[in-house]
Design an enzyme around this catalytic site. Structure first.
Site, PDB file in Angstrom:
ATOM      1  CB  THR A 263       4.976  24.953   6.633  1.00  0.00           C
ATOM      2  OG1 THR A 263       6.197  24.276   6.383  1.00  0.00           O
ATOM      3  CG2 THR A 263       3.835  24.120   6.106  1.00  0.00           C
TER       4      THR A 263
ATOM      5  CD1 TRP B 248       5.933   3.580   4.256  1.00  0.00           C
ATOM      6  CD2 TRP B 248       7.254   4.498   2.686  1.00  0.00           C
ATOM      7  NE1 TRP B 248       6.234   4.856   4.645  1.00  0.00           N
ATOM      8  CE2 TRP B 248       7.035   5.451   3.697  1.00  0.00           C
ATOM      9  CE3 TRP B 248       8.043   4.860   1.595  1.00  0.00           C
ATOM     10  CZ2 TRP B 248       7.583   6.735   3.652  1.00  0.00           C
ATOM     11  CZ3 TRP B 248       8.589   6.145   1.568  1.00  0.00           C
ATOM     12  CH2 TRP B 248       8.354   7.055   2.582  1.00  0.00           C
TER      13      TRP B 248
ATOM     14  CG  ASP C 153       6.531  18.051 -26.474  1.00  0.00           C
ATOM     15  OD1 ASP C 153       6.717  17.621 -25.325  1.00  0.00           O
ATOM     16  OD2 ASP C 153       5.869  17.440 -27.328  1.00  0.00           O
TER      17      ASP C 153
ATOM     18  CG  HIS D 229      12.115  14.768  11.678  1.00  0.00           C
ATOM     19  ND1 HIS D 229      11.912  15.990  11.096  1.00  0.00           N
ATOM     20  CD2 HIS D 229      11.621  13.874  10.809  1.00  0.00           C
ATOM     21  CE1 HIS D 229      11.319  15.828   9.931  1.00  0.00           C
ATOM     22  NE2 HIS D 229      11.135  14.551   9.729  1.00  0.00           N
ATOM     23  CG  HIS D 230      11.499  10.418   9.539  1.00  0.00           C
ATOM     24  ND1 HIS D 230      10.151  10.336   9.316  1.00  0.00           N
ATOM     25  CD2 HIS D 230      11.931  11.460   8.793  1.00  0.00           C
ATOM     26  CE1 HIS D 230       9.782  11.273   8.459  1.00  0.00           C
ATOM     27  NE2 HIS D 230      10.842  11.975   8.130  1.00  0.00           N
TER      28      HIS D 230
ATOM     29  CE1 TYR E 264       7.977  19.844   3.766  1.00  0.00           C
ATOM     30  CE2 TYR E 264       9.625  18.221   4.381  1.00  0.00           C
ATOM     31  CZ  TYR E 264       8.673  19.144   4.738  1.00  0.00           C
ATOM     32  OH  TYR E 264       8.407  19.355   6.053  1.00  0.00           O
TER      33      TYR E 264
ATOM     34  CB  SER F 242      10.844   6.220 -14.064  1.00  0.00           C
ATOM     35  OG  SER F 242       9.745   7.047 -14.283  1.00  0.00           O
ATOM     36  CB  SER F 243      11.920   9.607 -10.099  1.00  0.00           C
ATOM     37  OG  SER F 243      10.701   9.157  -9.657  1.00  0.00           O
TER      38      SER F 243
ATOM     39  CB  SER G 172      -0.056  28.628  -5.444  1.00  0.00           C
ATOM     40  OG  SER G 172       0.467  28.208  -4.211  1.00  0.00           O
TER      41      SER G 172
ATOM     42  CE  LYS H  78       5.182  27.207  -0.147  1.00  0.00           C
ATOM     43  NZ  LYS H  78       4.921  27.313  -1.543  1.00  0.00           N
TER      44      LYS H  78
ATOM     45  CG  HIS I  57      12.162  14.894   5.900  1.00  0.00           C
ATOM     46  ND1 HIS I  57      11.056  14.602   6.650  1.00  0.00           N
ATOM     47  CD2 HIS I  57      12.083  16.212   5.639  1.00  0.00           C
ATOM     48  CE1 HIS I  57      10.364  15.720   6.859  1.00  0.00           C
ATOM     49  NE2 HIS I  57      10.966  16.703   6.265  1.00  0.00           N
TER      50      HIS I  57
ATOM     51  CG  HIS J  89      -1.574   1.320   1.497  1.00  0.00           C
ATOM     52  ND1 HIS J  89      -2.556   1.841   0.685  1.00  0.00           N
ATOM     53  CD2 HIS J  89      -1.373   2.247   2.472  1.00  0.00           C
ATOM     54  CE1 HIS J  89      -2.932   3.019   1.165  1.00  0.00           C
ATOM     55  NE2 HIS J  89      -2.220   3.292   2.257  1.00  0.00           N
TER      56      HIS J  89
ATOM     57  NE  ARG K 168       4.021   3.433  10.748  1.00  0.00           N
ATOM     58  CZ  ARG K 168       4.858   4.146   9.970  1.00  0.00           C
ATOM     59  NH1 ARG K 168       5.847   4.839  10.516  1.00  0.00           N
ATOM     60  NH2 ARG K 168       4.693   4.196   8.671  1.00  0.00           N
TER      61      ARG K 168
ATOM     62  CD  GLU L 299       9.385  10.340  -2.419  1.00  0.00           C
ATOM     63  OE1 GLU L 299      10.408  10.621  -3.080  1.00  0.00           O
ATOM     64  OE2 GLU L 299       8.288  10.043  -2.944  1.00  0.00           O
TER      65      GLU L 299
END
Ligand SMILES: [Cu+2]
Lengths: 517, 384
Positions: free
Chosen positions: A319, A132, A96, A293-294, A248, A160-161, A259, A322, A244, A67, A441, A246
């Protein structure tokens, strides 16, 4: 240049047209969204009541892992690359993407990457079951034998990314219409430009992490094996140095979408364009220096803990800027509530809630209780689902008329919005409570005191899941038989070059660059 | 948190909570519908709770302010009400203000957050040490300096998990042997892992720390009130992740000392037992129980394992060659490095190991007829 699309399947296999490729990405992402959503339904169905009813714990772990992987790498990231393909050339007045053949390649390797990944579900040993975040050594020494498929799948997805990002950077830096300076670029283009740099910086780190896994598993190295002198914590540092930024990568393009939508339906320009650009850049910069922080509970020295806590708290500043910006844009506007606007407002509300829980999680002492609990699950679904899925849905409703020259059904859109919004909150709000009360979790089964909120959460999940069927129905119905629209500008308050071309957008746009004043 | 404050918390956090107050107000019911972190039983858990509530309320206040402005504009500046859009944008003062104010607030938060963390990290001056080792899927507790150690595993039967028997009150929160601790004593935990990463979490003690192979982490608790505290493994560790709970039984100091003395006698008695000779029936009976407790999680109750992940013992060459059990003994005692097969030599008594091996060699159609005695295990261990 004047020719239209090729005929038959070849159009899609060999296309180098940014709109075709954008469409491919979007459909692929939607298919992955449904697949990842199905896994989520399996998870929530199993957690509906205590006890194992439908599946075994080992399969449950495969479901949570798949998932997460499918949603992050298959649904969300390709969705925004799809939007980038469709929109960036039209927004900057380019004919293009800069590298159209690579564009084709970067899309077409994706289905192979995900086939490798998903095929493991049918093999002996089962699919990836280590989360994950695939922490070693659960993902190396203790992994199922299919882990090599996972590793190669991740390599392909990462390639690919990276190609997609190179393409976006090359396009944005080289192909803007005359007069479009960097500080005149639409916000979506800005956020994607910054995201693309993030991707190029961290995707190779992810590739490095999985390569080290590959070595540990197959070639006798011990990067992550304590018995051989390695360190499992090293894996986490490498992973989160990717992981991390990722988050963002996922959310910055969403900021871009919002926006655009909020000013349009507030009929008022974005309050602080340049401060939005700077805020995006600062968030991107900070995202590189907060990864641990993870990992507050791996036993870092206290100095490290304090540094990562303070640095993480800092992210709240840009943040918040924003959020204040979006609200100031709405303030004294002339607001109307079409479906994209509803989703955009919900984005702001839910993302802000997710931001608050993020701030709570940054407090290292409190994280002792929050870490790896359902509180974290609630937090990141508030930022990810609200951030990426709500904004992605908003974007599809907003630009769909431009893409296909037909208007979606507004009532159905609003109904879908309310069902999603309510279903989402019923699913994820109670998960805060579960986490605070002590439910970890990734649990296939739980103690009895967690039964009630789990049941409510599962009911919410089924509602939220069902609302996505309404979404796909509305989209397909629009494409096939929506009311035709033809004015270049679908929305009264919309600004930007994409609204100056014909509707539906012709196969080739801006063969000659527009002049931007 | 006072009762009123907790009511307020619930109301702010979710209107859905009203449901909780409609149902019976008994303590258990309140626990079922819990919406907040418990205050817990240690100074650290209280410090964490306090910092949690401080940040929570700051967020609530900011949130209310921000959303008030937003909902006001959404309502007052609707096009359908004839609102005409103003055209202001870019206001440096506003932007500086909304950068500086959050920054100041963060500094205000950082101060208590730092003190709380220092508290969590202060493992100095502990009066006793407990070493905690995470295994797939159980915890081992060693009372350092006391020569007492035991493994603590889930005791909830499969039938309850697979819904063929009604679930007991402490479903998935009951273990073979609780960690027994004295009250009013500063206990230091030395936490490590043997296979994958686990995480030892007891919410009421305010302790959660990763149990990582090759790393020894520290945490501490000073528990005021005797009682039973329950927790769980918090880091995904494989299929038994949800099935390796923690139970801490806190006793008054004198009771604790009595318990410890008795425990030491048991250890000695167990050592003597290893010298006894058992019959096949005795070993098979004990072996089946011990196998189901320690091995069935991977090799399955029927000995068939999980294809591609955990090998079958039923019909395996190692467990079916009559008379030749050296390899079998070796893998159980020493495990196999680089695989999930852990070393049981330090976890199980000689009697249990002998019983399990005998059982594995004579169950599920494996019919070696071999009888492995505790003394054989002891000799094997001493011989290496
Ligand atoms: Cu564990």
């Amino acid at each position: 240049m004047a020719h239209g699309p090729a005929k038959g399947i070849g159009r899609w296999l060999f296309t180098t047209n940014h709109k075709d490729i954008g469409t491919l990405y979007l459909w692929f992402s939607f298919a992955m969204f449904l697949l990842g959503g199905t896994f989520a339904m399996v998870i929530r169905a199993e957690l509906f009541q205590p006890g194992m009813q439908l599946i075994k714990p080992e399969f449950f772990n495969q479901m949570t892992t798949m998932h997460g992987l499918v949603m992050v790498f298959g649904a969300i990231m390709p969705a925004f690359v799809g939007l980038a393909n469709w929109l960036i050339p039209m927004m900057i007045g380019a004919p293009d993407m800069a590298l159209p053949r690579m564009n084709n390649l970067s899309f077409w390797i994706l289905p192979f990457g995900f086939s490798l990944l998903a095929s493991t579900l049918f093999m002996e040993g089962g699919g990836p079951n280590f989360g994950w975040t695939f922490y070693a050594p659960l993902s190396t020494t203790y992994a199922p034998s299919t882990v090599n498929y996972f590793i190669f799948g991740m390599h392909i997805i990462g390639a690919s990314s990276i190609m997609g990002s190179i393409n976006i950077i090359a396009t944005v830096l080289n192909m803007r219409a005359p007069g479009m300076t960097l500080m005149k670029m639409p916000m979506f283009v800005w956020t994607w430009l910054i995201t693309a740099f993030l991707l190029i910086a961290v995707m190779p780190v992810l590739a490095g992490a999985v390569t080290m896994m590959l070595m540990d598993i197959n070639f006798g190295t011990s990067f992550f094996d304590a018995a051989g002198g390695g360190d499992p914590v090293l894996f986490q540092h490498v992973f989160w140095f990717f992981g991390h930024p990722e988050v963002y990568i996922i959310v910055l393009p969403a900021f871009g979408v919002i926006s655009h939508i909020i000013p349009t339906f507030s009929r008022k320009p974005l309050f602080g364009y340049s401060s939005m650009v700077y805020a995006t850049a600062s968030i991107a910069f900070l995202s590189f220096i907060v990864w641990a922080h993870h990992m507050f509970l791996v036993g870092m020295p206290i100095g490290g803990e304090l540094y990562f806590m303070y640095a993480t708290m800092l992210i709240a500043v840009p943040t918040a800027a924003k959020v204040f910006n979006w609200i100031s844009t709405m303030f004294r506007g002339s607001i109307s509530y079409e479906t994209p606007m509803l989703f955009a407002i919900a984005f702001v509300v839910l993302f802000t809630i997710g931001g608050f829980t993020g701030l709570m999680l940054a407090i290292a002492a409190a994280d002792v209780q929050y870490h790896d609990s359902y509180f974290v699950v609630a937090h990141f679904h508030y930022v990810m689902v609200a951030g990426a899925v709500f904004s992605g849905t908003a974007a599809v409703y907003y630009w769909l008329p431009k893409w296909c020259g037909r208007m979606y059904n507004e009532t159905m859109g609003k109904v879908q919005f309310w069902i999603s919004f309510i279903g989402f909150n019923i699913t994820f709000f109670p998960q805060h409570f579960l986490g605070l009360a002590g439910m970890p979790r990734r649990y296939a089964d739980y103690a009895l005191q967690f039964s009630d909120w789990n049941m409510i959460s599962s009911i919410g999940a089924f509602i939220y899941g069902a609302s996505q069927l309404l979404f796909i129905f509305n989209v397909i119905r629009t494409i096939r038989s929506g009311t035709p629209v033809s004015e270049p500008k679908t929305w009264e308050g919309a600004e930007g070059l994409e609204w100056t071309v014909a509707t539906p957008a012709p196969y080739h746009t801006f063969a000659t660059p527009p002049e931007v004043k | 948190m006072s009762r009123r404050a907790s009511m307020l918390f619930a109301l702010v956090f979710a209107p859905a909570i009203s449901l909780a107050f409609m149902s019976k107000a008994v303590a258990e019911e309140a626990q079922r519908w819990a919406v907040n972190m418990p205050k817990g039983a240690t100074p650290v858990s209280n410090a964490i709770y306090d910092i949690h509530m401080i940040i929570f309320w700051i967020c609530v206040v900011i949130g209310v302010g921000v959303f008030a402005v937003m909902f006001y504009s959404m309502f007052a500046h609707r096009k359908s009400k004839g609102a005409v859009a103003a055209n202001f944008h870019e206001n440096t003062t506003a932007e500086i203000v909304w950068t500086v104010i959050p920054a100041l607030l963060l500094i205000v938060m950082a101060v208590p957050a730092t003190t709380a963390l220092l508290d969590v990290y202060d493992t100095t001056e502990a009066e006793m040490d407990i070493k905690i080792t995470g295994y797939q899927w159980k915890w081992q507790y060693e009372y350092l300096g006391e020569d007492v150690a035991f493994v603590s595993e889930l005791t909830t039967p499969e039938e309850e998990i697979y819904n063929t028997a009604p679930k007991s009150q402490y479903y998935l929160q009951e273990v073979s042997q609780a960690l027994v601790l004295p009250a009013k004593t500063k206990v230091r935990f030395l936490i490590t892992g043997k296979d994958v990463i686990h995480s030892w979490w007891v919410v009421d003690l305010g302790v959660k720390k990763d149990a990582i192979p090759g790393v020894v982490n520290e945490a501490w608790a000073y528990i005021e009130e005797p009682g039973i505290y329950r927790g769980e493994c918090a880091e995904l560790c494989g299929k038994g992740h949800a099935f390796m709970p923690i139970v801490v039984n806190v006793l008054e100091k004198e009771e604790y000392n009595a318990w410890l003395a008795k425990k030491k006698e048991e250890v000695a008695a167990e050592r003597d037992l290893a010298k006894k000779t058992f019959t096949l029936d005795e070993l098979m009976a004990q072996g089946e129980a011990a196998y189901n407790r320690s091995c069935a999680a991977c090799h399955a109750g029927n000995g068939e394992g999980i294809p591609g992940v955990f090998p079958a013992l039923k019909g395996s060459a190692m467990a079916t060659t009559t008379g030749d059990y050296a390899a079998h003994l070796d893998i159980v005692v020493n495990g196999k490095a680089g695989t999930a097969m852990q070393a049981f030599g330090g976890q199980l008594s000689e009697v249990d190991i002998a019983a399990i091996i005998t059982y594995e060699r004579n169950a599920w159609g494996n019919s070696t007829g071999d009888l492995v005695q505790p003394l054989d295990v002891l000799k094997f261990k001493q011989g290496q």
